[in-house]
Design an enzyme around this catalytic site. Sequence first.
Site, PDB file in Angstrom:
ATOM      1  N   GLY A  15       0.516  -1.311  -0.245  1.00 55.37           N
ATOM      2  CA  GLY A  15      -0.360   0.192   0.035  1.00 55.37           C
ATOM      3  C   GLY A  15       0.736   1.038  -0.325  1.00 55.37           C
ATOM      4  N   ARG A  76       1.903  -5.321  -6.051  1.00 51.07           N
ATOM      5  CA  ARG A  76       2.239  -6.235  -4.869  1.00 51.07           C
ATOM      6  C   ARG A  76       1.996  -6.993  -6.216  1.00 51.07           C
ATOM      7  NH1 ARG A  76      -2.087  -3.667  -1.812  1.00 51.07           N
ATOM      8  NH2 ARG A  76      -1.947  -3.305  -0.322  1.00 51.07           N
ATOM      9  N   ASP A 107       4.620  -4.419   6.811  1.00 52.50           N
ATOM     10  CA  ASP A 107       4.976  -5.363   7.420  1.00 52.50           C
ATOM     11  C   ASP A 107       4.825  -6.554   5.975  1.00 52.50           C
ATOM     12  OD1 ASP A 107       2.448  -5.512   7.862  1.00 52.50           O
ATOM     13  OD2 ASP A 107       2.523  -7.596   8.783  1.00 52.50           O
ATOM     14  N   THR A 130       3.368   2.868   5.733  1.00 53.07           N
ATOM     15  CA  THR A 130       2.364   2.576   5.792  1.00 53.07           C
ATOM     16  C   THR A 130       0.725   3.899   6.826  1.00 53.07           C
ATOM     17  OG1 THR A 130       0.634   1.075   6.920  1.00 53.07           O
ATOM     18  CG2 THR A 130       2.784   1.183   7.698  1.00 53.07           C
ATOM     19  N   ASP A 132      -1.070   2.823   8.792  1.00 52.31           N
ATOM     20  CA  ASP A 132      -1.944   2.333   9.682  1.00 52.31           C
ATOM     21  C   ASP A 132      -1.728   1.869  11.056  1.00 52.31           C
ATOM     22  OD1 ASP A 132      -4.221   1.263   7.593  1.00 52.31           O
ATOM     23  OD2 ASP A 132      -3.863  -0.678   7.663  1.00 52.31           O
ATOM     24  N   ASP A 134       0.769   0.813  12.080  1.00 54.07           N
ATOM     25  CA  ASP A 134       0.739  -0.919  13.160  1.00 54.07           C
ATOM     26  C   ASP A 134       1.657  -1.350  13.048  1.00 54.07           C
ATOM     27  OD1 ASP A 134       0.364  -1.444   9.916  1.00 54.07           O
ATOM     28  OD2 ASP A 134      -1.340  -2.953  10.154  1.00 54.07           O
TER      29      ASP A 134
HETATM   30  P1  ADP Z   1       2.131  -4.086   2.973  1.00 57.58           P
HETATM   31  O1  ADP Z   1       4.164  -4.388   2.543  1.00 57.58           O
HETATM   32  O2  ADP Z   1       1.395  -2.637   2.301  1.00 57.58           O
HETATM   33  O3  ADP Z   1       1.926  -5.362   3.785  1.00 57.58           O
HETATM   34  P2  ADP Z   1       1.514  -7.246   1.823  1.00 57.58           P
HETATM   35  O4  ADP Z   1       0.919  -7.331   2.264  1.00 57.58           O
HETATM   36  O5  ADP Z   1       0.250  -6.708  -0.376  1.00 57.58           O
HETATM   37  O6  ADP Z   1       1.354  -5.811   1.691  1.00 57.58           O
HETATM   38  O7  ADP Z   1       2.153  -7.119   1.109  1.00 57.58           O
HETATM   39  C1  ADP Z   1       3.563  -6.570  -0.412  1.00 57.58           C
HETATM   40  C2  ADP Z   1       4.261  -7.481  -1.524  1.00 57.58           C
HETATM   41  O8  ADP Z   1       5.059  -7.950  -0.642  1.00 57.58           O
HETATM   42  C3  ADP Z   1       3.321  -9.141  -1.551  1.00 57.58           C
HETATM   43  O9  ADP Z   1       2.853  -8.324  -2.884  1.00 57.58           O
HETATM   44  C4  ADP Z   1       4.569  -9.711  -2.453  1.00 57.58           C
HETATM   45  O10 ADP Z   1       5.691  -9.305  -3.358  1.00 57.58           O
HETATM   46  C5  ADP Z   1       5.250  -9.136  -0.818  1.00 57.58           C
HETATM   47  N1  ADP Z   1       5.262 -10.299  -0.097  1.00 57.58           N
HETATM   48  C6  ADP Z   1       4.079 -10.772   1.433  1.00 57.58           C
HETATM   49  N2  ADP Z   1       4.559 -11.706   1.816  1.00 57.58           N
HETATM   50  C7  ADP Z   1       5.477 -12.011   1.419  1.00 57.58           C
HETATM   51  C8  ADP Z   1       5.627 -13.444   1.686  1.00 57.58           C
HETATM   52  N3  ADP Z   1       6.071 -13.856   2.782  1.00 57.58           N
HETATM   53  N4  ADP Z   1       7.159 -13.976   1.024  1.00 57.58           N
HETATM   54  C9  ADP Z   1       7.584 -12.821  -0.314  1.00 57.58           C
HETATM   55  N5  ADP Z   1       6.793 -11.848  -0.785  1.00 57.58           N
HETATM   56  C10 ADP Z   1       6.175 -11.736   0.040  1.00 57.58           C
END
Ligand code: ADP
Length: 326
Positions: A15, A76, A107, A130, A132, A134
């Site tokens: 995000g 993403r 995260d 972020t 949030d 959080d």
């Molecule tokens: P944010 O960083 O805002 O929490 P996401 O949870 O959507 O957003 O994570 C962003 C991107 O990070 C995902 O689309 C993916 O490409 C990568 N990602 C997240 N978790 C993993 C994981 N366990 N292993 C590899 N890549 C990951």
Amino acid sequence: MTPKVSKIGVLCSGGDSPGMNAGIRAVVRTGLYYGLEVFGIMRGYTGMIEDDIFQMDNRSVANIIQRGGTILKTARSAEFMTYEGRKKAYDNLKKRGINGLVILGGDGSFRGAQAFSNDFDIPCIGLPGTIDRDIAGTDFTIGFDTAVNTAVEAIDKIRDTADAHDRLFIIEVMGRDAGYIALHSGISTGAENILIPERKTDIENLVASLQEKERRKKLVNLIIVAEGEKGGAEYIEQVIKERIPGLDTRVCILGHIQRGGAPTCMDRVMASRMGYHAIECLMEGRHNVFVGVLQNRMNYTPLSEAVKKKQRISEEWMKIVRILSS
Ligand code: ADP
């Protein structure tokens, strides 16, 4: 032993949040100051996999500190969740000699960075971007202050029209898993009730308090609901309409305006500070951590421990809300 970092990549993932540009600017300029070559990676891990990478100089980040969004765009990537996807990304970095990464994201993005640095010997530093707020290990995340101030400005405006019509407004703010935006914006706009995902909503209590206020002819009411709260603002309105049919209610969902706009001074300063320290970490060999600020001191948390922070709201907070809005 990991080779000394000489070429770094910077990217935004997940995000977006206002202040990311200030973070990118700090990373680029501090990196160049220390003699590193700096590469921008477009659209997060997607750009790494698709080789959408370009070299940056001081001018690449001119005139961006005041802009919301991110000049590097964000995305993403499902492919990055697989080893094959990460290997493609690694090959693209390798061919340019990029041997360090700075990742602005939440995260989830940090978990991606952790997986990447486990697979390949490329040190990664995270910057918490972020709205949030959080992430455990930091009191600030880049974008929260701007988002919450945007919400406050909007809610103040809604209060004017609520007052003109003696209406109850149920306002939904962002925060799928975290009620920080709801709590802070609700307190600072004098909302009567703040409903957040971390705390079970007592509907009976809510209805009783609205009925009591109606009896006292306190007609302007604002209820702030975090989007993660069961059913959101629309569900709360439905319940209130059924239980107190005489009450004139409206729903307003603030939505994506909370993500955009010029970052506040706080977010610009925080992002600048964190971006500078990301490079310091890479130079000092402090690898695979994310940079945070705890009690006004820099704090470094291993990416492997990057987790969402669950908010604990004390009874006292809720008591303050009740007393000040009576
Ligand atoms: P944010 O960083 O805002 O929490 P996401 O949870 O959507 O957003 O994570 C962003 C991107 O990070 C995902 O689309 C993916 O490409 C990568 N990602 C997240 N978790 C993993 C994981 N366990 N292993 C590899 N890549 C990951």
